[in-house]
Write a protein that holds these residues in place. Structure first.
Motif, PDB file in Angstrom:
ATOM      1  N   ASP A 367       0.824  -1.205   0.000  1.00 55.48           N
ATOM      2  CA  ASP A 367       0.000   0.000   0.000  1.00 55.48           C
ATOM      3  C   ASP A 367       0.860   1.257   0.000  1.00 55.48           C
ATOM      4  O   ASP A 367       0.531   2.259  -0.655  1.00 55.48           O
ATOM      5  CB  ASP A 367      -0.933   0.010   1.214  1.00 55.48           C
ATOM      6  CG  ASP A 367      -2.043  -1.018   1.114  1.00 55.48           C
ATOM      7  OD1 ASP A 367      -2.236  -1.576   0.018  1.00 55.48           O
ATOM      8  OD2 ASP A 367      -2.719  -1.265   2.127  1.00 55.48           O
ATOM      9  N   GLY A 368       1.978   1.213   0.724  1.00 52.35           N
ATOM     10  CA  GLY A 368       2.876   2.364   0.771  1.00 52.35           C
ATOM     11  C   GLY A 368       3.469   2.681  -0.580  1.00 52.35           C
ATOM     12  O   GLY A 368       3.625   3.866  -0.941  1.00 52.35           O
ATOM     13  N   PHE A 369       3.800   1.657  -1.347  1.00 55.11           N
ATOM     14  CA  PHE A 369       4.313   1.905  -2.698  1.00 55.11           C
ATOM     15  C   PHE A 369       3.247   2.538  -3.572  1.00 55.11           C
ATOM     16  O   PHE A 369       3.509   3.508  -4.290  1.00 55.11           O
ATOM     17  CB  PHE A 369       4.813   0.615  -3.348  1.00 55.11           C
ATOM     18  CG  PHE A 369       5.072   0.783  -4.819  1.00 55.11           C
ATOM     19  CD1 PHE A 369       6.239   1.381  -5.263  1.00 55.11           C
ATOM     20  CD2 PHE A 369       4.119   0.397  -5.766  1.00 55.11           C
ATOM     21  CE1 PHE A 369       6.458   1.596  -6.627  1.00 55.11           C
ATOM     22  CE2 PHE A 369       4.330   0.596  -7.119  1.00 55.11           C
ATOM     23  CZ  PHE A 369       5.513   1.193  -7.551  1.00 55.11           C
ATOM     24  N   VAL A 370       2.033   1.970  -3.543  1.00 55.28           N
ATOM     25  CA  VAL A 370       0.948   2.504  -4.368  1.00 55.28           C
ATOM     26  C   VAL A 370       0.679   3.970  -4.006  1.00 55.28           C
ATOM     27  O   VAL A 370       0.516   4.824  -4.883  1.00 55.28           O
ATOM     28  CB  VAL A 370      -0.325   1.650  -4.220  1.00 55.28           C
ATOM     29  CG1 VAL A 370      -1.518   2.327  -4.908  1.00 55.28           C
ATOM     30  CG2 VAL A 370      -0.095   0.265  -4.803  1.00 55.28           C
ATOM     31  N   GLU A 371       0.646   4.264  -2.723  1.00 56.07           N
ATOM     32  CA  GLU A 371       0.433   5.652  -2.295  1.00 56.07           C
ATOM     33  C   GLU A 371       1.510   6.566  -2.830  1.00 56.07           C
ATOM     34  O   GLU A 371       1.222   7.678  -3.326  1.00 56.07           O
ATOM     35  CB  GLU A 371       0.394   5.720  -0.760  1.00 56.07           C
ATOM     36  CG  GLU A 371      -0.820   5.064  -0.138  1.00 56.07           C
ATOM     37  CD  GLU A 371      -0.660   4.873   1.369  1.00 56.07           C
ATOM     38  OE1 GLU A 371       0.357   5.333   1.919  1.00 56.07           O
ATOM     39  OE2 GLU A 371      -1.570   4.255   1.976  1.00 56.07           O
ATOM     40  N   ARG A 372       2.760   6.145  -2.762  1.00 57.66           N
ATOM     41  CA  ARG A 372       3.868   6.966  -3.255  1.00 57.66           C
ATOM     42  C   ARG A 372       3.840   7.105  -4.767  1.00 57.66           C
ATOM     43  O   ARG A 372       4.133   8.179  -5.296  1.00 57.66           O
ATOM     44  CB  ARG A 372       5.205   6.353  -2.788  1.00 57.66           C
ATOM     45  CG  ARG A 372       5.482   6.550  -1.305  1.00 57.66           C
ATOM     46  CD  ARG A 372       6.610   5.635  -0.814  1.00 57.66           C
ATOM     47  NE  ARG A 372       7.011   5.951   0.559  1.00 57.66           N
ATOM     48  CZ  ARG A 372       6.342   5.565   1.629  1.00 57.66           C
ATOM     49  NH1 ARG A 372       5.231   4.827   1.500  1.00 57.66           N
ATOM     50  NH2 ARG A 372       6.772   5.895   2.826  1.00 57.66           N
ATOM     51  N   MET A 373       3.492   6.032  -5.465  1.00 58.22           N
ATOM     52  CA  MET A 373       3.406   6.111  -6.923  1.00 58.22           C
ATOM     53  C   MET A 373       2.314   7.102  -7.332  1.00 58.22           C
ATOM     54  O   MET A 373       2.549   7.942  -8.228  1.00 58.22           O
ATOM     55  CB  MET A 373       3.100   4.723  -7.499  1.00 58.22           C
ATOM     56  CG  MET A 373       2.921   4.711  -9.012  1.00 58.22           C
ATOM     57  SD  MET A 373       2.482   3.081  -9.688  1.00 58.22           S
ATOM     58  CE  MET A 373       0.817   2.878  -9.037  1.00 58.22           C
ATOM     59  N   LEU A 374       1.160   7.020  -6.714  1.00 55.98           N
ATOM     60  CA  LEU A 374       0.057   7.920  -7.070  1.00 55.98           C
ATOM     61  C   LEU A 374       0.362   9.357  -6.658  1.00 55.98           C
ATOM     62  O   LEU A 374      -0.024  10.311  -7.355  1.00 55.98           O
ATOM     63  CB  LEU A 374      -1.235   7.444  -6.429  1.00 55.98           C
ATOM     64  CG  LEU A 374      -1.771   6.102  -6.952  1.00 55.98           C
ATOM     65  CD1 LEU A 374      -3.027   5.682  -6.176  1.00 55.98           C
ATOM     66  CD2 LEU A 374      -2.086   6.168  -8.450  1.00 55.98           C
ATOM     67  N   ALA A 375       1.088   9.524  -5.557  1.00 57.67           N
ATOM     68  CA  ALA A 375       1.458  10.874  -5.112  1.00 57.67           C
ATOM     69  C   ALA A 375       2.465  11.512  -6.058  1.00 57.67           C
ATOM     70  O   ALA A 375       2.616  12.743  -6.065  1.00 57.67           O
ATOM     71  CB  ALA A 375       2.021  10.820  -3.699  1.00 57.67           C
ATOM     72  N   ALA A 376       3.151  10.691  -6.862  1.00 56.54           N
ATOM     73  CA  ALA A 376       4.119  11.226  -7.824  1.00 56.54           C
ATOM     74  C   ALA A 376       3.449  11.756  -9.087  1.00 56.54           C
ATOM     75  O   ALA A 376       4.116  12.356  -9.952  1.00 56.54           O
ATOM     76  CB  ALA A 376       5.132  10.148  -8.180  1.00 56.54           C
ATOM     77  N   ARG A 377       2.147  11.517  -9.236  1.00 53.16           N
ATOM     78  CA  ARG A 377       1.433  12.004 -10.408  1.00 53.16           C
ATOM     79  C   ARG A 377       1.333  13.528 -10.352  1.00 53.16           C
ATOM     80  O   ARG A 377       1.134  14.129  -9.298  1.00 53.16           O
ATOM     81  CB  ARG A 377       0.019  11.403 -10.463  1.00 53.16           C
ATOM     82  CG  ARG A 377      -0.007   9.883 -10.586  1.00 53.16           C
ATOM     83  CD  ARG A 377       0.204   9.407 -12.008  1.00 53.16           C
ATOM     84  NE  ARG A 377      -0.930   9.675 -12.838  1.00 53.16           N
ATOM     85  CZ  ARG A 377      -0.868  10.070 -14.126  1.00 53.16           C
ATOM     86  NH1 ARG A 377       0.293  10.271 -14.685  1.00 53.16           N
ATOM     87  NH2 ARG A 377      -1.964  10.281 -14.810  1.00 53.16           N
ATOM     88  N   ILE A 378       1.483  14.173 -11.490  1.00 54.11           N
ATOM     89  CA  ILE A 378       1.399  15.645 -11.559  1.00 54.11           C
ATOM     90  C   ILE A 378       0.313  16.065 -12.543  1.00 54.11           C
ATOM     91  O   ILE A 378      -0.201  15.256 -13.305  1.00 54.11           O
ATOM     92  CB  ILE A 378       2.742  16.265 -11.969  1.00 54.11           C
ATOM     93  CG1 ILE A 378       3.265  15.640 -13.298  1.00 54.11           C
ATOM     94  CG2 ILE A 378       3.774  16.068 -10.865  1.00 54.11           C
ATOM     95  CD1 ILE A 378       4.541  16.271 -13.797  1.00 54.11           C
TER      96      ILE A 378
END
Length: 378
Positions: A367-378
């Motif tokens: 879940d932490g990876f998914v959260e970080r990946m989605l937070a990297a979206r601009i």
């Protein structure tokens, strides 16, 4: 869902897979790199040999399993290290580790079984999901009032409550089983009373193995052969993947000896495959079953496959969904994923045209990876 009309389709295995810079794919490069670094640093705690120093198989320890049905009946192979990739519109945004290595993939195999069930429906081998399986699969498996009422839909949604034994494993082995971080399997394997078919969800590998056997009976061909011909070869997958069964899961159909394959590596065997091949399957699902303009899987089936089950809102037909009373915060409700112990995952958000594959990340870190990946979206 996106279609191949506006999504790049990668060429067959062995050719170059087109890449795209993070910024052009809508990511902040530094934040995305931080997400990938997180995934690399959070390697699964499972030993690379998949056996602990005392010789115990990791799955049996993970699920607190012992007793008469715990024998390892299929092949087990040493795993690789953390690996993964991210696709945007079918193009490679990022890739790390050995994404071609054919490792065990555990319960991701269940989601492949759901794809095969869709082919069986398209071929008319399953006439109606709500028809009792006994109407088209004979033998002792569905005798009696309880098992006789089980439908294909029940098996696909893991709500069948089937009782019995197949290939030396009893459904009881997964009674009271829990999965995921914090799971309490202290009562796993303790017999409980069965509920009416379709009324109770339980994650039960024996019942999924039964579903795979029933599909084998309908296709009258080995499931890996059907998958390769109808799905994996058309989407350009490698020829390195394989699907292994148990030493005692051979059956005879039309005078031919065939091996029934399981929905995971609980007792060894299962789907041995690389991350790139997983990504192709994920991209096919994200594109609504269409690959390079050719419909390989019915869009209607994918819609059904990814619809919430009445007994578990975040589960479809052997796929996990981000829906129900407790969706993961910050993750779109359109996100779906195939999940295997270890942890291995195919994560898809068709609405954003995103596919990510993770190999051997700690179960507390997915879940932490998914959260970080989605937070990297601009």
């Amino acid at each position: 869902m996106p279609t191949s009309a506006h999504t790049y389709t990668p060429p067959a295995h062995g050719s170059d897979w087109e890449s795209i810079a993070p910024a052009k794919a809508g990511f902040d490069a530094a934040r995305l790199e931080a997400a990938i670094a997180f995934a690399k640093a959070q390697e699964s705690t499972w030993p690379r040999s998949l056996h602990y120093e005392d010789g115990r198989y990791v799955g049996l320890v993970e699920w607190n399993e012992s007793g008469p049905w715990s024998e390892i009946a299929g092949p087990v192979r040493e795993r690789g290290g953390p690996a993964g990739l991210i696709l945007k519109g079918g193009r490679l945004v990022a890739e790390w580790g050995d994404t071609r290595r054919t490792d065990m993939t555990f319960s991701i195999a269940k989601s492949y079984i759901a794809v095969l069930a869709g082919l069986a429906v398209a071929d008319g081998l399953i006439r109606d999901l709500d028809e009792p399986v006994a109407a088209s699969v004979d033998g002792p498996w569905f005798e009696g009032a309880h098992n006789g009422a089980i439908t294909w839909r029940h098996l696909l949604q893991q709500s069948s409550e089937w009782g019995g034994e197949i290939f030396g494993k009893s459904d009881q082995v997964d009674h009271n089983r829990q999965i995921g971080p914090g799971a309490d399997n202290s009562r796993k394997g303790q017999r409980r009373s069965l509920h009416p078919p379709g009324s109770f969800y339980e994650y039960n590998d024996v019942r999924v193995n039964l579903l795979a056997y029933c599909l084998l009976r309908r296709f009258r061909r080995p499931l890996p052969e059907v998958l390769r011909e109808r799905i994996m070869d058309p989407i350009g997958a490698s020829h390195d993947w394989e699907w292994q069964g148990y030493r005692n899961s051979y059956v005879e159909i039309d005078g031919k000896r065939m091996q029934s394959v399981p929905g995971g590596g609980h007792w060894g065997g299962g789907l041995f495959i690389g991350a790139r091949d997983h990504a192709r399957l994920g991209l096919l699902v994200a594109q609504g079953g269409v690959w390079a303009g050719r419909e390989l899987l019915s869009p209607r089936w994918i819609e059904q496959m990814l619809t919430s089950s009445p007994t578990l809102a975040n589960y479809g037909f052997l796929w996990w969904l981000n829906r129900g009373p407790e969706p993961k915060p910050g993750v779109p409700s359109t996100a779906v994923y195939a999940l295997g112990a270890g942890v291995n995952a195919i994560w898809i958000d068709p609405a954003q045209d995103l596919v990510a594959v993770l190999r051997w990340i700690d179960k507390t870190a997915l879940d932490g990876f998914v959260e970080r990946m989605l937070a990297a979206r601009i």
